[in-house]
Design an enzyme around this catalytic site. Structure first.
Site, PDB file in Angstrom:
ATOM      1  N   GLY A  52       9.441  13.200   2.117  1.00 44.69           N
ATOM      2  CA  GLY A  52       8.945  14.017   3.224  1.00 44.69           C
ATOM      3  C   GLY A  52       9.577  13.654   4.552  1.00 44.69           C
ATOM      4  N   ILE A  61       8.457  11.986   7.410  1.00 43.79           N
ATOM      5  CA  ILE A  61       8.429  10.580   7.845  1.00 43.79           C
ATOM      6  C   ILE A  61       8.996   9.676   6.737  1.00 43.79           C
ATOM      7  CG2 ILE A  61       6.893   8.708   8.624  1.00 43.79           C
ATOM      8  CD1 ILE A  61       4.991  11.026   9.633  1.00 43.79           C
ATOM      9  N   ASP A  71       7.420  11.125  -5.340  1.00 37.55           N
ATOM     10  CA  ASP A  71       7.087  12.330  -4.565  1.00 37.55           C
ATOM     11  C   ASP A  71       7.036  13.511  -5.515  1.00 37.55           C
ATOM     12  OD1 ASP A  71       7.183  14.571  -2.596  1.00 37.55           O
ATOM     13  OD2 ASP A  71       7.653  12.971  -1.177  1.00 37.55           O
ATOM     14  N   ASN A 102       5.856  19.363  -0.717  1.00 34.35           N
ATOM     15  CA  ASN A 102       6.145  19.746   0.667  1.00 34.35           C
ATOM     16  C   ASN A 102       7.496  19.190   1.143  1.00 34.35           C
ATOM     17  OD1 ASN A 102       5.313  21.198   2.961  1.00 34.35           O
ATOM     18  ND2 ASN A 102       4.774  19.294   4.007  1.00 34.35           N
ATOM     19  N   ASP A 114       3.245  13.124  -9.431  1.00 31.10           N
ATOM     20  CA  ASP A 114       2.064  13.297  -8.584  1.00 31.10           C
ATOM     21  C   ASP A 114       1.337  11.976  -8.396  1.00 31.10           C
ATOM     22  OD1 ASP A 114      -0.729  14.138  -7.771  1.00 31.10           O
ATOM     23  OD2 ASP A 114       0.255  16.101  -7.961  1.00 31.10           O
ATOM     24  N   SER A 172      -3.782   8.437  10.940  1.00 31.64           N
ATOM     25  CA  SER A 172      -3.419   9.428  11.965  1.00 31.64           C
ATOM     26  C   SER A 172      -4.329   9.343  13.172  1.00 31.64           C
ATOM     27  CB  SER A 172      -3.532  10.827  11.342  1.00 31.64           C
ATOM     28  OG  SER A 172      -3.465  11.792  12.348  1.00 31.64           O
ATOM     29  N   TYR A 230      -9.066  16.998   6.837  1.00 27.09           N
ATOM     30  CA  TYR A 230      -7.877  16.132   6.836  1.00 27.09           C
ATOM     31  C   TYR A 230      -8.183  14.803   7.543  1.00 27.09           C
ATOM     32  CZ  TYR A 230      -3.294  14.364   8.339  1.00 27.09           C
ATOM     33  OH  TYR A 230      -2.205  13.565   8.591  1.00 27.09           O
ATOM     34  N   LYS A 241      -8.514  10.790   6.065  1.00 28.98           N
ATOM     35  CA  LYS A 241      -7.831   9.591   6.587  1.00 28.98           C
ATOM     36  C   LYS A 241      -8.842   8.476   6.877  1.00 28.98           C
ATOM     37  CE  LYS A 241      -3.503  11.026   6.685  1.00 28.98           C
ATOM     38  NZ  LYS A 241      -2.579  10.529   5.664  1.00 28.98           N
ATOM     39  N   TYR A 255      -0.598   7.129  13.278  1.00 25.67           N
ATOM     40  CA  TYR A 255       0.518   7.768  13.979  1.00 25.67           C
ATOM     41  C   TYR A 255      -0.016   8.724  15.034  1.00 25.67           C
ATOM     42  CZ  TYR A 255       2.787   7.063   9.320  1.00 25.67           C
ATOM     43  OH  TYR A 255       3.246   6.603   8.114  1.00 25.67           O
TER      44      TYR A 255
HETATM   45  P1  NAD Z   1       5.381  15.504   4.607  1.00 25.29           P
HETATM   46  O1  NAD Z   1       4.574  16.604   4.021  1.00 25.29           O
HETATM   47  O2  NAD Z   1       6.741  15.822   5.086  1.00 25.29           O
HETATM   48  O3  NAD Z   1       5.480  14.283   3.582  1.00 25.29           O
HETATM   49  C1  NAD Z   1       4.475  14.007   2.646  1.00 25.29           C
HETATM   50  C2  NAD Z   1       5.133  13.935   1.290  1.00 25.29           C
HETATM   51  O4  NAD Z   1       4.105  13.724   0.306  1.00 25.29           O
HETATM   52  C3  NAD Z   1       5.861  15.222   0.929  1.00 25.29           C
HETATM   53  O5  NAD Z   1       7.183  14.949   0.535  1.00 25.29           O
HETATM   54  C4  NAD Z   1       5.047  15.788  -0.243  1.00 25.29           C
HETATM   55  O6  NAD Z   1       5.863  16.467  -1.183  1.00 25.29           O
HETATM   56  C5  NAD Z   1       4.429  14.522  -0.820  1.00 25.29           C
HETATM   57  N1  NAD Z   1       3.194  14.806  -1.571  1.00 25.29           N
HETATM   58  C6  NAD Z   1       2.163  15.612  -1.208  1.00 25.29           C
HETATM   59  N2  NAD Z   1       1.232  15.613  -2.171  1.00 25.29           N
HETATM   60  C7  NAD Z   1       1.672  14.785  -3.145  1.00 25.29           C
HETATM   61  C8  NAD Z   1       1.148  14.373  -4.399  1.00 25.29           C
HETATM   62  N3  NAD Z   1      -0.032  14.839  -4.856  1.00 25.29           N
HETATM   63  N4  NAD Z   1       1.845  13.494  -5.141  1.00 25.29           N
HETATM   64  C9  NAD Z   1       3.049  13.031  -4.702  1.00 25.29           C
HETATM   65  N5  NAD Z   1       3.601  13.401  -3.534  1.00 25.29           N
HETATM   66  C10 NAD Z   1       2.917  14.267  -2.765  1.00 25.29           C
HETATM   67  O7  NAD Z   1       4.504  14.869   5.772  1.00 25.29           O
HETATM   68  P2  NAD Z   1       4.887  13.740   6.822  1.00 25.29           P
HETATM   69  O8  NAD Z   1       4.803  14.349   8.168  1.00 25.29           O
HETATM   70  O9  NAD Z   1       6.105  13.033   6.396  1.00 25.29           O
HETATM   71  O10 NAD Z   1       3.617  12.808   6.660  1.00 25.29           O
HETATM   72  C11 NAD Z   1       3.621  11.628   5.883  1.00 25.29           C
HETATM   73  C12 NAD Z   1       2.255  10.992   5.981  1.00 25.29           C
HETATM   74  O11 NAD Z   1       1.956  10.723   7.343  1.00 25.29           O
HETATM   75  C13 NAD Z   1       1.124  11.886   5.462  1.00 25.29           C
HETATM   76  O12 NAD Z   1       0.195  11.078   4.799  1.00 25.29           O
HETATM   77  C14 NAD Z   1       0.536  12.443   6.735  1.00 25.29           C
HETATM   78  O13 NAD Z   1      -0.839  12.756   6.575  1.00 25.29           O
HETATM   79  C15 NAD Z   1       0.709  11.293   7.703  1.00 25.29           C
HETATM   80  N6  NAD Z   1       0.763  11.693   9.108  1.00 25.29           N
HETATM   81  C16 NAD Z   1       1.674  12.610   9.538  1.00 25.29           C
HETATM   82  C17 NAD Z   1       1.697  12.990  10.875  1.00 25.29           C
HETATM   83  C18 NAD Z   1       2.683  14.018  11.380  1.00 25.29           C
HETATM   84  O14 NAD Z   1       2.484  14.525  12.502  1.00 25.29           O
HETATM   85  N7  NAD Z   1       3.736  14.355  10.666  1.00 25.29           N
HETATM   86  C19 NAD Z   1       0.805  12.419  11.789  1.00 25.29           C
HETATM   87  C20 NAD Z   1      -0.111  11.483  11.311  1.00 25.29           C
HETATM   88  C21 NAD Z   1      -0.116  11.112   9.970  1.00 25.29           C
END
Ligand code: NAD
Ligand code: UDP
Length: 363
Positions: free
Chosen positions: A11, A13, A32, A36, A66, A137, A162, A166, A191
């Site tokens: 993903g 981050i 992964d 997404n 998963d 978050s 959501y 967390k 974050y």
């Molecule tokens: P993202 O969606 O780009 O990355 C999350 C990854 O998890 C994706 O690649 C998705 O395919 C994978 N995923 C989802 N469900 C899954 C499952 N059941 N099994 C395996 N993989 C699965 O999101 P991101 O922005 O990179 O966020 C990463 C983490 O940071 C998340 O937990 C998110 O809640 C947290 N976060 C993000 C933000 C932000 O603004 N981007 C802020 C605070 C916290």
């Protein structure tokens, strides 16, 4: 070399964190489902990394699957052990992250985010792995009516499923820490607002459909794919009437993960919550104007009604992270806008080309 199990590593981050870990010499196993993210994202990570490492292919392993598949996670721990690269720590990023979707489909969110985390933690216990960095978050702080920056011990008041997911995962980790006979080392990274991309323009955020968050939305407007940005509210009690957030460059955030691992590795036992932000507040209008200036582009925008559930001021007090992690954000808002736009342009023009690099499979 220590081996890190990085869930959600394809993903936004995750890819930047993966690159940072590889550069630091760690072996990385990514799990992964790509629900997404795109498979090519990790190949792009290797494309960047190969410029600095001869042995670039043998440090990164990918498993498509998963987080709720407990058998698969157990198998990953076992295979890693058999390969003489036992998992030393987990970075748990996998999960669903859309606030709106979490309201419309709460069961799926509880199942993936909380249910998936429980399965992961159970496997960690089974395989004697007691070090974890979890992606929490700033959303857990809910609607803030204060203009001070928020400390980790500020009020926790999530206002959507959501955010509740967390908070719950943080609580489960605390229960494990308090109740376990083993010494656990746990860091919850809260974050703030990660934006931008790696400066190569090869990896970045790829939201599916129309984005909700401001920065990918701005990029879409800048590219002409969306006509206009709506700025939610111009009458908030802030310096220019628009909401203030703490934007952090995604590469600084990625570095914070590595620093958190280094910090935990020096501890026998630790449970810590850390705000990961710059401590600098930026209004929506300031973000938009900086983007236009740095990238010399047009950005249509108009003012709209306030968005329900918005905090007008959400800025990290990052003192604890600065003190404990030996980490400091290096990049400013201009870097974030420049790098994010670079990715947007590159992504559009070149990324459909498939990469010649194959990912190593663990299973
Ligand atoms: P993202 O969606 O780009 O990355 C999350 C990854 O998890 C994706 O690649 C998705 O395919 C994978 N995923 C989802 N469900 C899954 C499952 N059941 N099994 C395996 N993989 C699965 O999101 P991101 O922005 O990179 O966020 C990463 C983490 O940071 C998340 O937990 C998110 O809640 C947290 N976060 C993000 C933000 C932000 O603004 N981007 C802020 C605070 C916290
Ligand atoms: N925002 C906006 N227009 C948009 C999306 C967001 O004006 O199309 C504003 C929103 O009101 C908030 C800020 O941008 O003040 C950041 O919103 P985002 O959803 O990116 O992050 P969060 O609110 O979760 O911190």
């Amino acid at each position: 070399m220590p081996t890190i199990f990085l869930t959600g590593g394809s993903g936004y981050i995750g890819t930047h964190t993966c690159l940072t870990l590889l550069n630091a010499g760690f072996n990385v196993i990514v799990l992964d489902s790509n629900i997404n993210s795109k498979k090519r994202a990790l190949k792009k990570v290797l494309e960047i990394y190969k410029l600095s490492s001869f042995n670039f292919k043998n440090q990164l392993f990918f498993v498509e699957g998963d987080i709720r598949n407990e058998n698969l996670i157990n198998e990953i721990f076992e295979k890693a052990k058999n390969k003489k690269m036992p998992i030393n720590a987990v970075l748990h990023l996998a999960g669903l992250k859309s606030v709106r979707e979490s309201i419309n489909n709460p069961l799926e969110y509880w199942d993936v985010n909380v249910g998936g985390s429980i399965k992961l933690f159970r496997c960690m216990i089974k395989h004697n792995c007691h070090t974890i960095v979890f992606s929490s978050s700033a959303t857990i702080y809910g609607i803030q009516e204060i203009e001070d920056s928020i400390k980790e011990d500020g009020s926790i008041n999530p206002i959507n499923p959501y955010g509740e997911n967390k908070v719950t995962i943080e609580k489960i980790l605390k229960n494990i820490f308090d109740g376990s006979k083993e010494n656990w080392r746990i860091a919850n990274l809260r974050y703030f607002n990660p934006i931008g991309a790696h400066s190569s323009g090869l990896i970045g955020e790829e939201p599916r459909g129309i984005p909700n968050n401001i920065f990918p939305y701005i990029c879409e407007v800048g590219s002409g794919r969306i006509d206009k940005l709506q700025i939610f509210g111009r009458d908030w009690p802030t310096r220019d009437g628009t909401c203030i957030r703490d934007y952090i460059h995604v590469m600084d955030l990625a570095e914070a993960h590595k620093s958190a691992l280094d910090y935990l590795n020096k501890k026998d036992s630790e449970f810590i919550n850390l705000n990961i932000g710059t401590g600098i507040g930026t209004s929506v209008l300031e973000l938009v104007k900086t983007f236009i200036k740095v990238n010399e582009c047009n950005l249509n925008y108009e003012f709209a009604e306030r968005r329900e559930g918005d905090s007008y001021h959400l800025v990290a007090n990052n003192e604890l992270a600065l003190q404990t992690l030996n980490w400091k954000p290096q990049k400013n808002l201009e870097d974030m806008c420049r790098d994010g736009w670079q990715w947007q342009k590159f992504n559009k023009e070149f990324l459909e080309n498939t990469s010649s690099i194959n990912l190593q499979k663990l299973i």
